[in-house]
Motif scaffolding. Structure first.
Motif, PDB file in Angstrom:
ATOM      1  N   ASP A 298      40.714  30.447  37.888  1.00  0.00           N
ATOM      2  CA  ASP A 298      39.333  30.848  38.174  1.00  0.00           C
ATOM      3  C   ASP A 298      38.674  31.615  37.021  1.00  0.00           C
ATOM      4  O   ASP A 298      37.560  32.097  37.162  1.00  0.00           O
ATOM      5  N   VAL A 299      39.336  31.733  35.889  1.00  0.00           N
ATOM      6  CA  VAL A 299      38.785  32.464  34.754  1.00  0.00           C
ATOM      7  C   VAL A 299      37.791  31.576  34.015  1.00  0.00           C
ATOM      8  O   VAL A 299      38.075  30.412  33.722  1.00  0.00           O
ATOM      9  N   LYS A 300      36.610  32.127  33.714  1.00  0.00           N
ATOM     10  CA  LYS A 300      35.611  31.399  32.938  1.00  0.00           C
ATOM     11  C   LYS A 300      35.781  31.783  31.475  1.00  0.00           C
ATOM     12  O   LYS A 300      35.630  32.942  31.102  1.00  0.00           O
ATOM     13  N   VAL A 301      36.087  30.798  30.650  1.00  0.00           N
ATOM     14  CA  VAL A 301      36.327  31.032  29.237  1.00  0.00           C
ATOM     15  C   VAL A 301      34.990  31.044  28.517  1.00  0.00           C
ATOM     16  O   VAL A 301      34.213  30.085  28.596  1.00  0.00           O
ATOM     17  N   THR A 302      34.729  32.140  27.788  1.00  0.00           N
ATOM     18  CA  THR A 302      33.448  32.269  27.093  1.00  0.00           C
ATOM     19  C   THR A 302      33.597  32.263  25.578  1.00  0.00           C
ATOM     20  O   THR A 302      32.634  32.060  24.869  1.00  0.00           O
ATOM     21  N   GLU A 303      34.776  32.512  25.076  1.00  0.00           N
ATOM     22  CA  GLU A 303      34.977  32.524  23.627  1.00  0.00           C
ATOM     23  C   GLU A 303      36.350  31.958  23.303  1.00  0.00           C
ATOM     24  O   GLU A 303      37.214  31.834  24.183  1.00  0.00           O
ATOM     25  N   SER A 304      36.555  31.609  22.061  1.00  0.00           N
ATOM     26  CA  SER A 304      37.827  31.029  21.648  1.00  0.00           C
ATOM     27  C   SER A 304      38.923  32.086  21.665  1.00  0.00           C
ATOM     28  O   SER A 304      38.668  33.276  21.485  1.00  0.00           O
ATOM     29  N   GLU A 305      40.110  31.663  21.893  1.00  0.00           N
ATOM     30  CA  GLU A 305      41.319  32.488  21.961  1.00  0.00           C
ATOM     31  C   GLU A 305      41.236  33.582  23.024  1.00  0.00           C
ATOM     32  O   GLU A 305      41.876  34.618  22.914  1.00  0.00           O
ATOM     33  N   GLN A 306      40.454  33.332  24.059  1.00  0.00           N
ATOM     34  CA  GLN A 306      40.366  34.287  25.173  1.00  0.00           C
ATOM     35  C   GLN A 306      41.555  34.083  26.105  1.00  0.00           C
ATOM     36  O   GLN A 306      42.078  35.047  26.651  1.00  0.00           O
ATOM     37  N   VAL A 307      41.991  32.830  26.269  1.00  0.00           N
ATOM     38  CA  VAL A 307      43.103  32.513  27.166  1.00  0.00           C
ATOM     39  C   VAL A 307      44.112  31.670  26.389  1.00  0.00           C
ATOM     40  O   VAL A 307      43.745  30.719  25.702  1.00  0.00           O
TER      41      VAL A 307
END
Length: 168
Positions: free
Chosen positions: A147-156
């Protein structure tokens, strides 16, 4: 042939145009002779623009190739009794001595076509490593980034360590 000679000639010529490639004239003429047995080889060849001796030469050539094909198939059966899963490439390699001793020219593609025609091609085995095994009995962790919304690179960052090779 039919009573009206012009009609039958037109029909034969149209038949020949349908198979007008150089190698198909013999099969076309043989089919016409089978359908119209009273027409005669000479007449059909004359209509198709070929000589009678060319028809008989082609007939002899096809008989020889069929005989050679039968010889090769018998040898393949002998080899397959010892090695039932042998493929076309290795089979062609093993047949080289036999082919040379019988003065048969047979390439790998021709051999593959012969095997396919007689239903002797073996199905390909799957060569991809099976890496995922779901019935392992270890603990399966929850998907924490579902459920995590990724907004930038290398966040997850995600990894999977189940890619160990296992026996097939």
């Amino acid at each position: 042939m039919e009573k009206d000679g012009r009609n039958s000639r037109k029909r034969i010529r149209s038949w020949y145009k349908a198979c007008s490639r150089k190698k198909f004239w013999y099969s076309t003429s043989a089919e016409i002779i089978r359908e119209y047995p009273l027409s005669g080889v000479g007449r059909v060849c004359n209509i198709l623009g070929k000589q009678r001796q060319a028809y008989y030469k082609a007939e002899n050539r096809t008989e020889k190739s069929e005989f050679k094909g039968e010889l090769v198939l018998e040898e393949i059966e002998k080899i397959r009794q010892l090695q039932p899963r042998i493929g076309c490439v290795k089979l062609h390699h093993q047949l080289q001595d036999f082919l040379q001793s019988h003065k048969i020219k047979l390439g790998e593609k021709k051999l593959r076509g012969l095997l396919k025609k007689h239903g002797l091609l073996k199905p390909h085995r799957r060569k991809i490593a099976k890496t995922t095994y779901s019935g392992h009995g270890f603990r399966i962790y929850k998907n924490l980034v579902k459920d995590v919304k990724v907004t930038e690179s290398e966040q997850v960052w995600v990894s999977d360590i189940t890619a160990s090779r296992r026996p097939m």
